[in-house]
Structure formats: structure tokens, C-alpha cells
Write a protein that holds these residues in place. Structure first.
Motif, PDB file in Angstrom:
ATOM      1  N   ILE A   1       6.651  79.599 -24.273  1.00 33.60           N
ATOM      2  CA  ILE A   1       5.208  79.716 -24.073  1.00 33.60           C
ATOM      3  C   ILE A   1       4.813  81.182 -24.169  1.00 33.60           C
ATOM      4  O   ILE A   1       5.352  82.023 -23.465  1.00 33.60           O
ATOM      5  CB  ILE A   1       4.790  79.144 -22.705  1.00 33.60           C
ATOM      6  N   LYS A   2       3.862  81.461 -25.052  1.00 36.79           N
ATOM      7  CA  LYS A   2       3.395  82.833 -25.249  1.00 36.79           C
ATOM      8  C   LYS A   2       1.999  82.998 -24.675  1.00 36.79           C
ATOM      9  O   LYS A   2       1.138  82.129 -24.834  1.00 36.79           O
ATOM     10  CB  LYS A   2       3.398  83.196 -26.738  1.00 36.79           C
ATOM     11  N   ASN A   3       1.791  84.135 -24.007  1.00 38.14           N
ATOM     12  CA  ASN A   3       0.493  84.471 -23.427  1.00 38.14           C
ATOM     13  C   ASN A   3      -0.285  85.313 -24.431  1.00 38.14           C
ATOM     14  O   ASN A   3       0.124  86.428 -24.762  1.00 38.14           O
ATOM     15  CB  ASN A   3       0.696  85.236 -22.114  1.00 38.14           C
ATOM     16  N   LEU A   4      -1.387  84.774 -24.930  1.00 37.15           N
ATOM     17  CA  LEU A   4      -2.271  85.534 -25.816  1.00 37.15           C
ATOM     18  C   LEU A   4      -3.375  86.111 -24.936  1.00 37.15           C
ATOM     19  O   LEU A   4      -4.313  85.422 -24.557  1.00 37.15           O
ATOM     20  CB  LEU A   4      -2.853  84.629 -26.897  1.00 37.15           C
ATOM     21  N   ARG A   5      -3.253  87.352 -24.585  1.00 35.19           N
ATOM     22  CA  ARG A   5      -4.133  87.965 -23.566  1.00 35.19           C
ATOM     23  C   ARG A   5      -5.595  87.793 -23.923  1.00 35.19           C
ATOM     24  O   ARG A   5      -6.018  88.099 -25.023  1.00 35.19           O
ATOM     25  CB  ARG A   5      -3.796  89.442 -23.407  1.00 35.19           C
ATOM     26  N   GLY A   6      -6.345  87.308 -22.934  1.00 30.67           N
ATOM     27  CA  GLY A   6      -7.770  87.119 -23.119  1.00 30.67           C
ATOM     28  C   GLY A   6      -8.132  85.879 -23.905  1.00 30.67           C
ATOM     29  O   GLY A   6      -9.327  85.584 -24.087  1.00 30.67           O
TER      30      GLY A   6
END
Length: 210
Positions: free
Chosen positions: A199-204
């Protein structure tokens, strides 16, 4: 046999565009423009998927789905709506929606989500060492059953059925008992550790697994 979709959308141009696209992919699409017309169709026919706008005449999409769920209709449902407030999104999932697509969107994005929902009804989803049945909620890792808590199960189901799609943080927080950005980060970290989901966090923007 073609999968049957009930499309509720009162914007005639958008409705025709979506219907044409779905029909081109061999779906059997019934188009209605009001909540009452949708109710009538559900009495007379069985559908594999509902695609409902919210702001429509007679009965809004949220009231419509709530009445269908009260009648024990568990048909998978995608909302398409210009409403982007957390309250509307939260209610949509609480009453039993599987997805929520914010307007404006590319018609092809709806097609991706429709394909994912209808494909998942008839087959297991595999991801690396994981095998998951969306209907029974049975999850196996390396062939062995893996049990998740209620929150983790909700998050996992949402991620695994939307591989390659960015999931809005607000939508994911509806899986939590006490929603907050911090609680969501903790829950996703635990889920990654337990399942191995990348799972990748795409900021904003949100989160995605590819």
C-alpha cells in the motif's frame, strides 16, 4: 449471459454516455432517471449491479439504497455524485454502498470500477501470496486461512477490490471505529504487516496498491 446493471442518472447527456460505454462492453444496462422508476425496476427485475446518482427526482439515491437494503436487497452498488462532503460519503458506505465515485470523472473510470465489482462476484482475487473470496470474505495466505479484525477486514476488502485505483483517505476512514488520519495510518501499517499488501501513500491524494 450479460451482467445486468441498473443505472440511475437524471443528467441525460451523462446518462447516455455511460449507458453507451457500458453496453459497448457487453453489459445489459437499464437506464432510469428518477428514484421511483428505479424502485419499480428492482421490483420487476434482478440486477448484478446498481449505479446510482444521489441528487435525482422523487427519491434520492441514498434513500433509494437504504430502502433496498431494508428489503434485504444486497446488490452491489456504486454511487456517482457531485456531493463530496464527508457526511454524504459516510452515509453512502454506512447504508451499504461498495464504492463512491466523485463527479466529474472520466466515464472509463466508472467502467474500471464496474468491471472490478462484477468480476469479483464470480472469482477469487489473487495478489502475491494472498487469495481472497469477496463473497465469503475468506482470505488465505500461502494457502492457510488468515483472520483479520473487523476494521482490518473492511480496509482489506476495499483495497483488494480496487487494485490500481487511488482510494480517497476520507472513504478509507469510514472503515474505522474512531476515524482520524492518525488512526488510519496505524490501521494501514498493521494491515500491510499482516497481509503483505504493498500500500502506497500518495500524499494529499489517498492510498493505492498496484
Amino acid at each position: 449471459m450479460s451482467k445486468k446493471i441498473l443505472l440511475l442518472e437524471d443528467d441525460k447527456l451523462l446518462a447516455q454516455t455511460l449507458q453507451d460505454l457500458l453496453v459497448s462492453e457487453c453489459y445489459d444496462v437499464t437506464l432510469v432517471t428518477s428514484g421511483n422508476a428505479a424502485i419499480d425496476e428492482t421490483y420487476e427485475n434482478r440486477f448484478d449491479l446498481y449505479v446510482f446518482d444521489i441528487n435525482v427526482p422523487d427519491m434520492n439515491g441514498l434513500e433509494l439504497l437504504e430502502s433496498l437494503r431494508d428489503a434485504d436487497d444486497k446488490t452491489q452498488t456504486i454511487f456517482i455524485s457531485a456531493l463530496v462532503d464527508l457526511e454524504s460519503i459516510s452515509k453512502a458506505f454506512k447504508i451499504g454502498a461498495q464504492d463512491y465515485l466523485k463527479k466529474p470523472f472520466f466515464p472509463e473510470e466508472l467502467l474500471i470500477r464496474v468491471n472490478a465489482k462484477l468480476a469479483s462476484k464470480s472469482s477469487n482475487i489473487t495478489y502475491n501470496s494472498l487469495e481472497y473470496n469477496p463473497q465469503s470474505k475468506l482470505l488465505r495466505k500461502n494457502g492457510r486461512a488468515l483472520s483479520l479484525g473487523e476494521t482490518q477486514e473492511k480496509l482489506f476488502d476495499m483495497f483488494i477490490q480496487n487494485i490500481g485505483q487511488v482510494l480517497d483517505r476520507d472513504i478509507l476512514m469510514e472503515c474505522l471505529e474512531k476515524p482520524s488520519p492518525t488512526a488510519l495510518r496505524v490501521a494501514i501499517t498493521k494491515l500491510k504487516r499482516t497481509t503483505g499488501l504493498d500500500i502506497k501513500n500518495l500524499r494529499g491524494i489517498g492510498y493505492i496498491i498496484e
